[in-house]
Design an enzyme around this catalytic site. Structure first.
Site, PDB file in Angstrom:
ATOM      1  N   SER A 132      20.635  82.976  60.734  1.00 24.68           N
ATOM      2  CA  SER A 132      20.652  81.562  60.354  1.00 24.68           C
ATOM      3  C   SER A 132      19.272  81.055  59.939  1.00 24.68           C
ATOM      4  O   SER A 132      18.765  81.424  58.884  1.00 24.68           O
ATOM      5  CB  SER A 132      21.227  80.746  61.521  1.00 24.68           C
ATOM      6  OG  SER A 132      21.506  79.434  61.119  1.00 24.68           O
ATOM      7  N   ASP A 163      11.973  85.677  48.385  1.00 24.13           N
ATOM      8  CA  ASP A 163      12.237  85.266  47.008  1.00 24.13           C
ATOM      9  C   ASP A 163      10.964  84.832  46.283  1.00 24.13           C
ATOM     10  O   ASP A 163      10.827  85.037  45.072  1.00 24.13           O
ATOM     11  CB  ASP A 163      13.257  84.129  46.981  1.00 24.13           C
ATOM     12  CG  ASP A 163      14.682  84.638  47.149  1.00 24.13           C
ATOM     13  OD1 ASP A 163      14.856  85.861  47.360  1.00 24.13           O
ATOM     14  OD2 ASP A 163      15.622  83.826  47.080  1.00 24.13           O
ATOM     15  N   LYS A 201      24.206  85.152  58.606  1.00 22.85           N
ATOM     16  CA  LYS A 201      24.878  83.862  58.817  1.00 22.85           C
ATOM     17  C   LYS A 201      24.367  82.862  57.778  1.00 22.85           C
ATOM     18  O   LYS A 201      23.262  82.357  57.877  1.00 22.85           O
ATOM     19  CB  LYS A 201      24.624  83.324  60.225  1.00 22.85           C
ATOM     20  CG  LYS A 201      25.288  81.978  60.501  1.00 22.85           C
ATOM     21  CD  LYS A 201      25.016  81.526  61.924  1.00 22.85           C
ATOM     22  CE  LYS A 201      25.641  80.161  62.196  1.00 22.85           C
ATOM     23  NZ  LYS A 201      24.960  79.087  61.450  1.00 22.85           N
TER      24      LYS A 201
END
Length: 455
Positions: A298, A309, A323
């Protein structure tokens, strides 16, 4: 007289539920008249079944407990993260996110219909007793856990400080159950710990994301830099089950100067939120390695995904839990609460990690784990989002990716080694791999600086 009194109670319950329908959105234009009629028929069926049970069941039924059980069943049929919180559970949740609670210190979930340990919280009764990720909790006290929800289990596991609870554990490779008798304690959940593990290289561990995690992290940075300059950092998010979304965003923001951190997408416009980094990145240029594993979930995955990224640092370890959904907690009357999945989140590049996880840039299994499980299958033994009942399939949410992204967002203290942290890290192959990489980076940077000065 007794029958009529009970029938009156059930009729009142049905009427209240019926009149509540418009406020729950069933009067929305999106809900057809046929769908509304089906809902009314199902509620009437529920009322009839409850009436029959109350009159004929072998033992007297507690209406409140039965209705609570029905609500829990409703939510568990949707996804593994939505749940009804009793007043006691709601209070426990508030205490936990604020920084402490009383219990044994484990994160649990349902895997393949069984109550399963996601990860023990560091330095708690559960951790010290040797509980591990993927342990199945078969019994709590004398109660079997076959039909027990995570919230019910939490209620059973928590209690007054100093009281005991016995749990029966099954672990892959064991022939018999093993009982652990644990003494409940206050679980302070110090969310940030840090130490210099080499000259200029700081090791920072975040165990979960609480309401004060970012403040603790900033205070920890200031304390660390009083002794020496931070030249590189290892951020350890292993076995971090998540926590508050805003805290994950603010931690990621400390490493990024611009661009997206994460965005969420739901059914309604207000659930579509974009979080972007701000220019004042506290450590936006310090070489960074983020450690993750199967217990990183999460909010931890939000931080790791943003770092990956933006190519801001190296993600090292094993694939994360996966998650990719966001839960909102809504207070209900009587002190109860509703934890409901309201959105999915996406990394800056538009990736959904739901049931997929973050794949590290450098995959490094934990050697101690391999040694203990050498005759078993590898890290697939750990529970992940994809193992949970009723989890969202990644393919189901690809259509939610499309979202116009605005350019701007819408609106530890340093510790010594008295706890043995350095000695533990010396035996941690993932930390040692990260340390060696950062040493190489620092050496390369130093050589480049020397060459530049000579020119």
């Amino acid at each position: 007289m007794k029958f009529h009194k009970k029938l009156h109670i059930l009729t009142f319950l049905f009427v209240v539920m019926t009149f509540a329908l418009p406020s729950l959105g069933f009067s929305s234009p999106e809900v057809s008249q046929k769908e509304r009629e089906q809902i009314y028929r199902k509620l009437e069926l529920f009322s009839n079944v409850l009436s029959i049970l109350q009159e004929n069941y072998v033992e007297e039924i507690n209406i409140e407990e039965v209705v609570d059980g029905a609500i829990n069943g409703l939510l568990l049929s949707l996804d593994p993260h939505s749940s009804y919180l009793s007043p006691e559970s709601f209070q426990d949740l508030q205490e936990e996110t604020s920084g402490s609670f009383t219990g044994i210190g484990i994160e649990i979930t349902i895997k393949n219909g069984k109550l399963t340990v996601v990860s023990p919280i560091e330095d708690t009764p559960a951790d010290n007793a040797g509980l591990k990720a993927n342990d199945t909790i078969v019994k709590i006290g004398e109660r079997w856990t076959d039909d027990m929800s995570p919230m019910e289990a939490v209620k059973e596991l928590r209690g007054p400080k100093g009281s005991e609870v016995t749990i029966s554990i099954h672990r892959q490779g064991w022939e018999d159950l093993k009982e652990f008798t644990l003494v409940r304690d206050i679980i302070p959940v110090q969310s940030v710990r840090s130490v210099f593990i080499d000259e200029g290289i700081a090791y920072v561990r975040i165990t979960n994301f609480q309401s004060h995690t970012t403040d603790d992290y900033i205070e920890m940075l200031a304390t660390l830099q009083e002794s020496q300059t931070i030249m590189a950092m290892i951020l350890d998010l292993r076995n971090n089950p998540g926590g508050l979304l805003n805290q994950a965003v603010s931690i990621a923001d400390l490493f990024l100067e611009s661009g997206l951190i994460v965005y969420t997408k739901g059914r309604t416009e207000e659930q579509n939120i974009v979080f972007a980094a701000h220019q004042s990145g506290t450590l936006s240029e310090v070489p960074l390695i983020v450690l993750v594993n199967e217990g990183s979930a999460s909010a931890s995955e939000i931080v790791a995904g943003a770092i990956q990224d933006h190519k801001r640092g190296i993600i090292l370890g094993t694939r994360t839990f996966g998650k990719g959904s966001v839960q909102t907690v809504i207070p209900l009357q009587g002190g109860a609460g509703l934890r409901m999945t309201t959105a999915k989140y996406f990394t800056p590049s538009g990736r959904s990690i739901q049931a997929q996880g973050i794949v590290p840039d450098i995959e490094v299994p934990y050697i101690a784990y391999i040694a203990e499980q050498e005759n078993e299958q590898s890290s697939s033994a750990f529970p992940r989002e994809a193992d949970l009942r009723n989890h969202f399939l990644n393919s189901e949410i690809e259509k939610l990716k499309e979202l116009s992204v605005p350019e701007e967002s819408p609106s530890l203290d340093q510790i010594d080694d008295k706890d043995g942290i350095l000695s533990r890290l010396e035996k941690d192959n993932q930390v040692q791999m990260a340390l060696n990489i950062l040493k190489g980076v620092n050496l390369l940077s130093s050589d480049k600086a020397d060459l530049k000065s000579q020119k």
